[in-house]
Design an enzyme around this catalytic site. Structure first.
Site, mmCIF file in Angstrom:
data_model
loop_
_atom_site.group_PDB
_atom_site.id
_atom_site.type_symbol
_atom_site.label_atom_id
_atom_site.label_comp_id
_atom_site.label_asym_id
_atom_site.label_seq_id
_atom_site.Cartn_x
_atom_site.Cartn_y
_atom_site.Cartn_z
ATOM 1 N N ASP A 6 0.902 -1.027 0.187
ATOM 2 C CA ASP A 6 -0.433 -0.247 0.535
ATOM 3 C C ASP A 6 0.806 0.971 0.187
ATOM 4 O O ASP A 6 1.893 0.978 0.364
ATOM 5 C CB ASP A 6 -1.301 -0.021 1.339
ATOM 6 C CG ASP A 6 -1.453 0.719 1.033
ATOM 7 O OD1 ASP A 6 -2.601 1.778 0.114
ATOM 8 O OD2 ASP A 6 -1.299 1.402 2.159
ATOM 9 N N ASP A 8 -0.349 5.299 0.429
ATOM 10 C CA ASP A 8 -0.268 6.064 1.951
ATOM 11 C C ASP A 8 -0.231 4.988 3.254
ATOM 12 O O ASP A 8 -0.827 4.565 3.723
ATOM 13 C CB ASP A 8 -1.727 6.703 1.306
ATOM 14 C CG ASP A 8 -1.220 7.820 0.352
ATOM 15 O OD1 ASP A 8 -0.053 7.841 0.073
ATOM 16 O OD2 ASP A 8 -2.349 7.474 -0.155
ATOM 17 N N CYS A 88 -6.791 3.569 -7.716
ATOM 18 C CA CYS A 88 -7.869 3.486 -7.646
ATOM 19 C C CYS A 88 -8.802 4.857 -7.824
ATOM 20 O O CYS A 88 -8.556 5.093 -6.454
ATOM 21 C CB CYS A 88 -8.321 2.236 -6.270
ATOM 22 S SG CYS A 88 -10.558 2.640 -7.432
#
Length: 183
Positions: A6, A8, A88
Site C-alpha cells: 500500500d 499512504d 483506484c
C-alpha cells in the site's frame, strides 16, 4: 517473491488527510531504503493504492503521476525498482471493482506482471482493507504499525483476520524478510 505495498501510511507519511501534491508527499523514514533492499535481495515490488482524492476532485491524475514519478526516482536512487503501480481513482460510492478491500488492484498487478496467481506473494498495508484485499487475492497479509497501522492492529484484536503478521514499519519487515531469505 512479489511484495505488494500500500502507499499512504506504508511508504509515505499519512495522517488521514489527502496527499494532493508532490510537495505534500513525504516518504516515511527508512521506507525508500527498505524498498531498495528488498529489490537488491531479489524481490519484485508493486504498489496498490486507493486514491479517491481523484474521484473527489481534490487532485488529478497528473498530480498523482508526479507523486509516483518522485517515488520511482527515490527508489531508483536506493537501488530498487517498482515493477507496477496500480491505483483506484474512484470515489468510494462509485461501486468500482478495484477499490480495496476488493482485490481488483491486485489482479491488475498480477496481469501486468504476467503472473498466473498471487499465491506466495505478500500484501503489506496499514489498514484492514489492505489486508482483506491481499487475502482475497491469495497473498499473505502483513500489517505495519505506521500510518493507520496501530489503530488497525487494535481493531484486529476485536475482529481478527487469519495469518496477519505485524511489524513496526516497512524497514523492520524488510529486516525480517531479508534475514529469512539468508537462512
Amino acid at each position: 517473491m512479489l511484495i505488494i505495498l500500500d502507499r499512504d501510511g506504508v511508504i509515505n507519511q499519512y495522517d488521514g488527510h489527502y496527499i494532493c501534491s508532490v510537495a505534500q508527499w513525504q516518504p516515511l523514514p527508512g521506507s525508500i531504503e527498505a524498498i531498495g533492499r528488498l529489490c537488491r535481495a531479489g524481490h519484485r515490488i508493486a504498489v496498490a493504492t486507493n486514491q479517491s482524492g481523484i474521484g473527489r476532485g481534490l487532485y488529478d491524475r497528473d498530480a498523482l503521476g508526479a507523486m509516483h514519478e518522485r517515488l520511482n526516482q527515490l527508489v531508483g536512487r536506493a537501488g530498487g525498482c517498482i515493477d507496477h503501480i496500480a491505483f483506484c481513482p474512484h470515489h468510494p460510492d462509485d461501486g468500482c471493482t478495484c477499490r480495496k478491500p476488493l482485490p481488483g488492484l491486485l489482479h491488475e498487478i498480477r496481469d501486468a506482471l504476467g503472473l498466473k496467481n498471487l499465491s506466495g506473494s505478500i500484501m503489506v498495508g496499514d489498514s484492514r482493507k489492505d489486508l482483506e484485499a491481499g487475502l482475497a487475492a491469495g497473498c499473505r497479509p502483513y500489517l505495519v504499525r505506521t500510518g493507520n497501522g496501530r489503530d488497525t492492529e487494535y481493531h484486529l484484536q476485536k475482529r481478527p483476520l487469519s495469518q496477519v503478521n505485524v511489524f513496526d514499519d516497512l524497514q523492520s519487515l524488510t529486516d525480517h524478510l531479508v534475514m529469512a531469505d539468508a537462512s
